[in-house]
Design a protein around this motif. Structure first.
Motif, short mmCIF file in Angstrom:
data_model
loop_
_atom_site.label_atom_id
_atom_site.label_comp_id
_atom_site.label_asym_id
_atom_site.label_seq_id
_atom_site.Cartn_x
_atom_site.Cartn_y
_atom_site.Cartn_z
N TYR A 81 -1.60 7.29 14.15
CA TYR A 81 -1.38 6.27 13.13
C TYR A 81 -0.04 6.48 12.44
CZ TYR A 81 -6.31 5.11 13.66
OH TYR A 81 -7.52 4.73 14.17
N ASP A 82 0.57 5.37 12.05
CA ASP A 82 1.80 5.42 11.26
C ASP A 82 1.51 5.53 9.78
OD1 ASP A 82 3.34 5.06 13.60
OD2 ASP A 82 3.15 2.88 13.45
N GLU A 83 0.31 5.09 9.39
CA GLU A 83 -0.04 5.04 7.97
C GLU A 83 -1.51 5.36 7.79
OE1 GLU A 83 -0.88 1.33 5.07
OE2 GLU A 83 1.19 1.42 5.81
N VAL A 84 -1.82 6.23 6.83
CA VAL A 84 -3.20 6.57 6.49
C VAL A 84 -3.40 6.33 5.00
CG1 VAL A 84 -4.95 8.39 6.38
CG2 VAL A 84 -3.37 8.30 8.32
N ASN A 85 -4.43 5.57 4.66
CA ASN A 85 -4.75 5.29 3.26
C ASN A 85 -6.06 5.96 2.88
OD1 ASN A 85 -2.61 3.19 2.49
ND2 ASN A 85 -3.45 2.34 4.39
N LEU A 86 -6.03 6.79 1.84
CA LEU A 86 -7.20 7.53 1.38
C LEU A 86 -7.79 6.82 0.15
CD1 LEU A 86 -5.67 11.14 1.58
CD2 LEU A 86 -6.82 9.83 3.39
N TRP A 87 -8.99 6.29 0.31
CA TRP A 87 -9.67 5.58 -0.78
C TRP A 87 -10.74 6.48 -1.38
CZ3 TRP A 87 -8.64 0.28 -1.94
CH2 TRP A 87 -7.75 -0.36 -1.05
N PHE A 88 -10.39 7.12 -2.50
CA PHE A 88 -11.32 8.05 -3.13
C PHE A 88 -11.38 7.78 -4.64
CE2 PHE A 88 -10.64 9.90 0.93
CZ PHE A 88 -11.78 10.62 1.22
N GLU A 89 -12.26 8.51 -5.33
CA GLU A 89 -12.49 8.25 -6.75
C GLU A 89 -12.29 9.50 -7.58
OE1 GLU A 89 -16.31 6.67 -5.99
OE2 GLU A 89 -15.52 4.77 -5.25
N ILE A 119 -5.33 5.95 -2.88
CA ILE A 119 -5.85 4.96 -3.81
C ILE A 119 -7.00 5.63 -4.53
CG2 ILE A 119 -6.91 2.70 -4.10
CD1 ILE A 119 -5.16 3.39 -0.84
N CYS A 120 -6.81 5.98 -5.80
CA CYS A 120 -7.80 6.81 -6.51
C CYS A 120 -7.85 6.41 -7.98
CB CYS A 120 -7.45 8.28 -6.36
SG CYS A 120 -8.68 9.41 -7.03
N PRO A 121 -8.58 5.35 -8.32
CA PRO A 121 -8.63 4.90 -9.72
C PRO A 121 -9.58 5.74 -10.57
CG PRO A 121 -10.02 3.51 -8.35
CD PRO A 121 -9.35 4.48 -7.42
N GLY A 122 -9.14 6.01 -11.79
CA GLY A 122 -10.02 6.67 -12.76
C GLY A 122 -10.73 5.67 -13.64
N ASP A 123 -10.20 4.45 -13.67
CA ASP A 123 -10.80 3.35 -14.41
C ASP A 123 -10.29 2.05 -13.81
OD1 ASP A 123 -8.16 3.03 -15.39
OD2 ASP A 123 -8.57 4.31 -17.10
N PHE A 124 -10.77 0.94 -14.36
CA PHE A 124 -10.30 -0.35 -13.88
C PHE A 124 -10.37 -1.35 -15.02
CE2 PHE A 124 -10.08 -4.30 -11.56
CZ PHE A 124 -9.21 -4.00 -10.52
N PRO A 125 -9.30 -2.15 -15.21
CA PRO A 125 -9.28 -3.11 -16.33
C PRO A 125 -10.48 -4.03 -16.33
CG PRO A 125 -7.13 -2.98 -15.26
CD PRO A 125 -8.06 -2.19 -14.41
N GLY A 126 -11.12 -4.15 -17.50
CA GLY A 126 -12.25 -5.05 -17.64
C GLY A 126 -13.59 -4.45 -17.30
N ILE A 127 -13.61 -3.21 -16.79
CA ILE A 127 -14.87 -2.54 -16.46
C ILE A 127 -15.02 -1.33 -17.37
CG2 ILE A 127 -16.23 -1.37 -14.68
CD1 ILE A 127 -14.85 -3.05 -12.60
N SER A 147 -0.88 -0.83 -5.64
CA SER A 147 -0.36 0.20 -6.54
C SER A 147 -0.62 1.61 -6.02
CB SER A 147 -1.00 0.05 -7.93
OG SER A 147 -2.41 0.20 -7.86
N ARG A 148 -0.89 1.74 -4.73
CA ARG A 148 -1.18 3.05 -4.12
C ARG A 148 0.02 3.99 -4.26
NH1 ARG A 148 -0.29 1.99 2.28
NH2 ARG A 148 1.54 0.66 2.04
N GLU A 149 -0.26 5.29 -4.18
CA GLU A 149 0.79 6.30 -4.30
C GLU A 149 0.93 7.07 -2.99
OE1 GLU A 149 1.03 8.39 -8.32
OE2 GLU A 149 -1.08 7.84 -8.26
N GLN A 150 2.15 7.25 -2.55
CA GLN A 150 2.36 8.02 -1.32
C GLN A 150 2.31 9.51 -1.64
OE1 GLN A 150 5.79 6.95 0.99
NE2 GLN A 150 5.31 8.39 2.64
N LEU A 151 1.59 10.24 -0.81
CA LEU A 151 1.46 11.68 -0.99
C LEU A 151 2.62 12.40 -0.29
CD1 LEU A 151 -2.39 12.17 -0.40
CD2 LEU A 151 -1.17 11.80 -2.56
N SER A 152 3.15 13.38 -0.99
CA SER A 152 4.27 14.17 -0.45
C SER A 152 3.74 15.52 0.05
CB SER A 152 5.32 14.39 -1.53
OG SER A 152 4.80 15.22 -2.56
N ASP A 153 4.64 16.29 0.64
CA ASP A 153 4.28 17.65 1.05
C ASP A 153 3.77 18.45 -0.14
OD1 ASP A 153 5.02 17.08 3.64
OD2 ASP A 153 6.99 18.04 3.49
N TRP A 154 4.31 18.16 -1.32
CA TRP A 154 3.91 18.91 -2.51
C TRP A 154 2.42 18.73 -2.80
CZ3 TRP A 154 1.75 18.25 -7.27
CH2 TRP A 154 1.93 19.30 -8.18
#
Length: 261
Positions: A81-89, A119-127, A147-154
């Motif tokens: 894969y060229d891109e992996v998206n991690l959907w966690f909470e 993609i890891c939200p701690g809250d969400f507007p309106g909820i 609004s996802r964030e790219q993970l670096s080696d760090w």
């Protein structure tokens, strides 16, 4: 095969994700690494055979179900894969699973360094009482994706440090590491989750950890049915991300000690 992989933490996220128009293959992570036996080498056969045995004994799940729901899904990590998206909470359940996934991705020598996004939200507007991605609509998930964030080696190095500390379960070492780290980057929800885990590692004068004591207090307050106990626990302890089955593990512990009926 698509050049994009979405790794979803659980079936509730999968049901919501199906409402989106996002392209890509999907892998559903159905493990609960926040409970049960672990070892540092998450890619070893022994790791997964031990997990399968514990899941079977604890939750009465047939071995072939574990093979289908968990092991077969892991095979998707071998894709190019060229891109992996991690959907966690934000909760401990998800954050430990996230550490496990990141460690596995870090060990994949046959992957040509895909871009990994979180993609890891701690809250969400309106909820007001946000508990997870499964509460959201497809449109809301697409907003999160934007609004996802790219993970670096760090971040991967941080996860590689956190994983053995979690696995080894030494409260003093984990606390020292948490205190020494002041920058968490995209993994900023990891610290509160691991602080909650510290409460599980330490026992009070009665030999009970935070979760067991909390459940005992709920029971002794007059709340006796499981459904009511679950609700009372979730109202103050959603940081643990525990479902009914995981709470039952702790209730069984209390029952074996003859502290509840």
């Amino acid at each position: 095969m698509s050049n994009i992989l979405h790794i979803l933490n659980g079936d509730s996220t999968w049901h919501s994700f199906n409402q989106t128009g996002l392209d890509g293959d999907v892998m559903v992570w159905r493990e609960v690494l926040s409970e049960g036996p672990l070892q540092e080498n998450i890619s070893s056969g022994t790791f997964w055979s031990n997990r399968s045995g514990w899941i079977r004994e604890t939750f009465n799940e047939p071995e072939e179900e574990y093979q289908h729901k968990v092991i077969d899904e892991l095979g998707k990590l071998n894709g190019q894969y060229d891109e992996v998206n991690l959907w966690f909470e934000f909760d401990l359940h998800c954050q430990v699973n996230l550490l496990g996934v990141m460690c596995m991705l870090n060990q994949q020598t046959n992957m040509s360094a895909p871009a990994v996004f979180l993609i890891c939200p701690g809250d969400f507007p309106g909820i007001d009482d946000f508990r997870g991605i499964g509460q959201l609509s497809g449109d809301q998930l697409e907003d999160l994706y934007d609004s996802r964030e790219q993970l670096s080696d760090w971040e991967f190095e941080l996860a590689a440090e956190a994983w053995p500390l979690y696995v080894n379960g030494n409260a003093d070492e984990l606390e020292q590491w948490l205190n020494e780290n002041s920058f968490w980057g995209a993994l900023h929800l990891l610290k509160p989750a691991l602080l909650a885990h510290l409460k599980r590692l330490r026992l009070n004068a009665n030999g009970l950890n935070h979760i067991v004591q909390k459940l005992l207090d709920i029971y002794n307050s007059g709340i006796k049915t499981k459904a009511e106990i679950y609700h009372a626990f979730w109202s103050t302890e959603k940081i643990y991300g525990m479902g009914d089955s995981e709470i039952d593990v702790y209730l069984n512990h209390l029952s074996q000690k003859q502290l509840i009926n």
